[in-house]
Design a protein around this motif. Structure first.
Motif, PDB file in Angstrom:
ATOM      1  N   ALA A  85      19.816  22.400   6.451  1.00 29.16           N
ATOM      2  CA  ALA A  85      21.130  22.396   5.837  1.00 29.16           C
ATOM      3  C   ALA A  85      21.365  21.771   4.631  1.00 29.16           C
ATOM      4  O   ALA A  85      22.222  21.896   3.962  1.00 29.16           O
ATOM      5  CB  ALA A  85      22.113  22.596   6.897  1.00 29.16           C
ATOM      6  N   ALA A  86      21.008  20.490   4.783  1.00 27.03           N
ATOM      7  CA  ALA A  86      21.284  19.468   3.744  1.00 27.03           C
ATOM      8  C   ALA A  86      20.592  18.298   3.798  1.00 27.03           C
ATOM      9  O   ALA A  86      19.568  17.940   4.666  1.00 27.03           O
ATOM     10  CB  ALA A  86      22.896  19.007   4.000  1.00 27.03           C
ATOM     11  N   THR A  87      20.416  17.701   2.463  1.00 27.60           N
ATOM     12  CA  THR A  87      19.506  16.540   2.621  1.00 27.60           C
ATOM     13  C   THR A  87      20.382  15.337   1.766  1.00 27.60           C
ATOM     14  O   THR A  87      21.219  15.815   0.772  1.00 27.60           O
ATOM     15  CB  THR A  87      18.118  16.631   2.056  1.00 27.60           C
ATOM     16  N   ALA A  88      20.153  14.117   1.787  1.00 31.50           N
ATOM     17  CA  ALA A  88      20.848  12.841   1.076  1.00 31.50           C
ATOM     18  C   ALA A  88      19.880  11.678   1.104  1.00 31.50           C
ATOM     19  O   ALA A  88      19.095  11.198   1.961  1.00 31.50           O
ATOM     20  CB  ALA A  88      22.209  12.783   1.631  1.00 31.50           C
ATOM     21  N   ALA A  89      20.149  10.841   0.011  1.00 32.57           N
ATOM     22  CA  ALA A  89      19.321   9.462  -0.024  1.00 32.57           C
ATOM     23  C   ALA A  89      20.500   8.463  -0.342  1.00 32.57           C
ATOM     24  O   ALA A  89      21.435   8.763  -1.034  1.00 32.57           O
ATOM     25  CB  ALA A  89      18.291   9.627  -1.259  1.00 32.57           C
ATOM     26  N   SER A  90      20.301   7.301   0.320  1.00 30.19           N
ATOM     27  CA  SER A  90      21.195   6.197   0.320  1.00 30.19           C
ATOM     28  C   SER A  90      20.493   5.008   0.002  1.00 30.19           C
ATOM     29  O   SER A  90      20.039   4.579   0.787  1.00 30.19           O
ATOM     30  CB  SER A  90      22.066   6.076   1.207  1.00 30.19           C
ATOM     31  N   LYS A  91      20.475   4.524  -1.235  1.00 29.56           N
ATOM     32  CA  LYS A  91      20.150   3.102  -1.519  1.00 29.56           C
ATOM     33  C   LYS A  91      20.841   1.903  -0.747  1.00 29.56           C
ATOM     34  O   LYS A  91      20.287   1.041  -0.183  1.00 29.56           O
ATOM     35  CB  LYS A  91      20.164   2.792  -3.063  1.00 29.56           C
ATOM     36  N   ASP A  92      22.199   2.258  -0.596  1.00 31.30           N
ATOM     37  CA  ASP A  92      22.923   1.385   0.171  1.00 31.30           C
ATOM     38  C   ASP A  92      22.984   1.853   1.563  1.00 31.30           C
ATOM     39  O   ASP A  92      23.649   2.974   1.723  1.00 31.30           O
ATOM     40  CB  ASP A  92      24.464   1.531  -0.428  1.00 31.30           C
ATOM     41  N   CYS A  93      22.349   1.365   2.633  1.00 33.43           N
ATOM     42  CA  CYS A  93      22.149   1.949   3.722  1.00 33.43           C
ATOM     43  C   CYS A  93      23.346   1.985   4.534  1.00 33.43           C
ATOM     44  O   CYS A  93      23.424   2.775   5.502  1.00 33.43           O
ATOM     45  CB  CYS A  93      20.920   1.124   4.583  1.00 33.43           C
ATOM     46  N   THR A  94      24.229   1.121   4.347  1.00 35.68           N
ATOM     47  CA  THR A  94      25.620   1.254   5.229  1.00 35.68           C
ATOM     48  C   THR A  94      26.197   2.543   4.708  1.00 35.68           C
ATOM     49  O   THR A  94      27.055   2.687   5.619  1.00 35.68           O
ATOM     50  CB  THR A  94      26.319   0.059   4.697  1.00 35.68           C
ATOM     51  N   GLU A  95      25.875   3.157   3.897  1.00 34.75           N
ATOM     52  CA  GLU A  95      26.704   4.458   3.343  1.00 34.75           C
ATOM     53  C   GLU A  95      26.288   5.652   4.365  1.00 34.75           C
ATOM     54  O   GLU A  95      27.072   6.380   4.752  1.00 34.75           O
ATOM     55  CB  GLU A  95      26.456   4.900   1.919  1.00 34.75           C
ATOM     56  N   ALA A  96      25.161   5.367   5.092  1.00 32.37           N
ATOM     57  CA  ALA A  96      24.859   6.509   5.746  1.00 32.37           C
ATOM     58  C   ALA A  96      24.879   5.993   7.394  1.00 32.37           C
ATOM     59  O   ALA A  96      24.390   6.710   8.208  1.00 32.37           O
ATOM     60  CB  ALA A  96      23.258   6.887   5.464  1.00 32.37           C
ATOM     61  N   ALA A  97      25.772   5.153   7.618  1.00 30.54           N
ATOM     62  CA  ALA A  97      25.699   4.731   8.997  1.00 30.54           C
ATOM     63  C   ALA A  97      27.227   4.379   9.347  1.00 30.54           C
ATOM     64  O   ALA A  97      28.182   4.178   8.555  1.00 30.54           O
ATOM     65  CB  ALA A  97      25.058   3.282   9.047  1.00 30.54           C
ATOM     66  N   GLN A  98      27.351   4.452  10.705  1.00 28.22           N
ATOM     67  CA  GLN A  98      28.719   4.320  11.319  1.00 28.22           C
ATOM     68  C   GLN A  98      28.870   3.046  11.982  1.00 28.22           C
ATOM     69  O   GLN A  98      27.716   2.576  12.711  1.00 28.22           O
ATOM     70  CB  GLN A  98      29.237   5.494  12.260  1.00 28.22           C
ATOM     71  N   LYS A 119       0.998  -1.321   0.051  1.00 34.09           N
ATOM     72  CA  LYS A 119      -0.030  -0.059   0.063  1.00 34.09           C
ATOM     73  C   LYS A 119       0.943   1.205   0.015  1.00 34.09           C
ATOM     74  O   LYS A 119       0.368   2.298  -0.320  1.00 34.09           O
ATOM     75  CB  LYS A 119      -0.908  -0.026   1.221  1.00 34.09           C
ATOM     76  N   ASP A 120       2.034   1.101   0.635  1.00 38.32           N
ATOM     77  CA  ASP A 120       2.997   2.220   0.773  1.00 38.32           C
ATOM     78  C   ASP A 120       3.675   2.456  -0.449  1.00 38.32           C
ATOM     79  O   ASP A 120       4.919   2.213  -0.860  1.00 38.32           O
ATOM     80  CB  ASP A 120       3.973   2.319   1.797  1.00 38.32           C
ATOM     81  N   LYS A 121       2.991   3.073  -1.525  1.00 37.39           N
ATOM     82  CA  LYS A 121       3.782   3.252  -2.924  1.00 37.39           C
ATOM     83  C   LYS A 121       3.961   4.724  -3.029  1.00 37.39           C
ATOM     84  O   LYS A 121       4.622   4.933  -4.295  1.00 37.39           O
ATOM     85  CB  LYS A 121       2.592   2.784  -3.885  1.00 37.39           C
ATOM     86  N   ALA A 122       3.935   5.738  -2.356  1.00 40.77           N
ATOM     87  CA  ALA A 122       4.200   7.046  -2.593  1.00 40.77           C
ATOM     88  C   ALA A 122       5.688   7.040  -2.888  1.00 40.77           C
ATOM     89  O   ALA A 122       6.646   6.380  -2.287  1.00 40.77           O
ATOM     90  CB  ALA A 122       3.795   7.960  -1.434  1.00 40.77           C
ATOM     91  N   PRO A 123       6.283   8.193  -3.460  1.00 40.35           N
ATOM     92  CA  PRO A 123       7.899   8.158  -3.499  1.00 40.35           C
ATOM     93  C   PRO A 123       8.463   8.322  -2.334  1.00 40.35           C
ATOM     94  O   PRO A 123       8.083   9.275  -1.480  1.00 40.35           O
ATOM     95  CB  PRO A 123       8.109   9.345  -4.638  1.00 40.35           C
ATOM     96  N   PHE A 124       9.805   7.463  -2.108  1.00 36.20           N
ATOM     97  CA  PHE A 124      10.467   7.778  -0.605  1.00 36.20           C
ATOM     98  C   PHE A 124      11.694   8.188  -1.161  1.00 36.20           C
ATOM     99  O   PHE A 124      12.755   7.787  -1.419  1.00 36.20           O
ATOM    100  CB  PHE A 124      10.614   6.484  -0.085  1.00 36.20           C
TER     101      PHE A 124
END
Length: 283
Positions: free
Chosen positions: A136-149, A110-115
């Motif tokens: 100040a800034a936004t970003a999107a990562s398909k590879d979730c490991t890129e946005a994590a430490q 059901k959750d079909k809206a653009p993410f």
């Protein structure tokens, strides 16, 4: 004058005899009794007639007249008689209940809206109550490991994270990076919430430099709702260490967490409203 053997009490053409005084007395007494019974009977009948007239008058006075008061039971059935009043009319067509917004943030079918950052973080400012923080800034990562430490990256990967969006807001020397990760089920998001080591990577950009939460202590949180886990990392822009007494850092971190939750819920409300509109159009 001579009357012969007769006398003044002789019957016509018969011989005279003495009157039976006892029989006459009894006859007189019987007549008097009959008269008395007639009088008594007539009096009783008159009493009954008078009582009937009085009762009829009472009934007549209670059932009519300008002074008669209405009673609650005006019909033979005992129900009150009321004047006709208009009654609301209802359509025979059943209206389906409105969609539940939480269904749309819990079910990927059901959750079909653009993410994307544009849909999840559309405003240039984060506003929570009386607090306002410029974006100040936004970003999107398909590879979730890129946005994590650290260990968070591995946890996101093994839990099925499909995308992770971030946005940073700053004001008065403090900043917060908000991260929202999407999963295929609420169970996966809840698992990350319970196991996450709170290692979201801070996002620099605009007025937020590389010193923000790099190599220093910062405040971090993890939570989940629906099929989304959301994170915050907040601290000083100049890299100063965050402590329990760092009220501005704590406040912006709490506001960032509230904002992330509100944006996820708003995503569900938007899709539920759209579905309701489509239902109304096709009904």
């Amino acid at each position: 004058m001579s009357f012969g053997h007769g006398g003044p009490f002789d019957g016509p053409g018969g011989t005279g005899s003495t009157p039976d005084w006892e029989a006459l007395a009894e006859e007189s007494e019987a007549g008097a009794k009959r008269k008395r019974w007639l009088l008594i009977g007539g009096g009783a009948l008159a009493t009954v007639v008078v009582a009937g007239i009085v009762a009829a008058a009472v009934v007549s006075s209670n059932s009519g007249g300008s002074d008669a008061k209405p009673t609650a039971h005006g019909s033979a059935s005992g129900s009150a008689i009321e004047p006709d009043a208009p009654h609301p009319s209802f359509s025979d067509v059943s209206v389906p209940p409105p969609p539940n917004p939480r269904d749309y943030i819990s079910d990927p079918k059901k959750d079909k809206a653009p993410f994307t950052p544009a849909t999840l973080f559309p405003d240039k400012k984060m506003v929570i109550g009386d607090h306002t923080y410029p974006r100040a800034a936004t970003a999107a990562s398909k590879d979730c490991t890129e946005a994590a430490q650290g260990a968070l990256g591995s946890l996101l990967k093994h839990s099925g994270c499909t995308s992770l969006l971030r946005a940073t807001y700053a004001k008065d020397g403090v900043a917060v990076t908000v991260g929202v990760a999407a999963f295929d089920s609420p169970a996966a998001a809840a698992h990350v919430k319970d196991k996450a080591p709170n290692n979201l990577a801070p996002l620099a950009g605009g007025d937020v430099g590389g010193s923000f939460c790099r190599g220093t202590a910062c405040r971090m949180t993890t939570n989940a709702t629906g099929r989304y886990a959301y994170f915050t990392i907040s601290g000083y822009l100049d890299g100063k260490r965050t402590t329990g007494a760092s009220a501005p850092v704590i406040q912006i971190g709490r506001d960032g967490e509230s904002y992330a939750f509100a944006r996820i819920i708003q995503r569900g409300k938007y899709q539920a409203a759209k579905a309701a509109q489509e239902q109304a159009t096709h009904s």
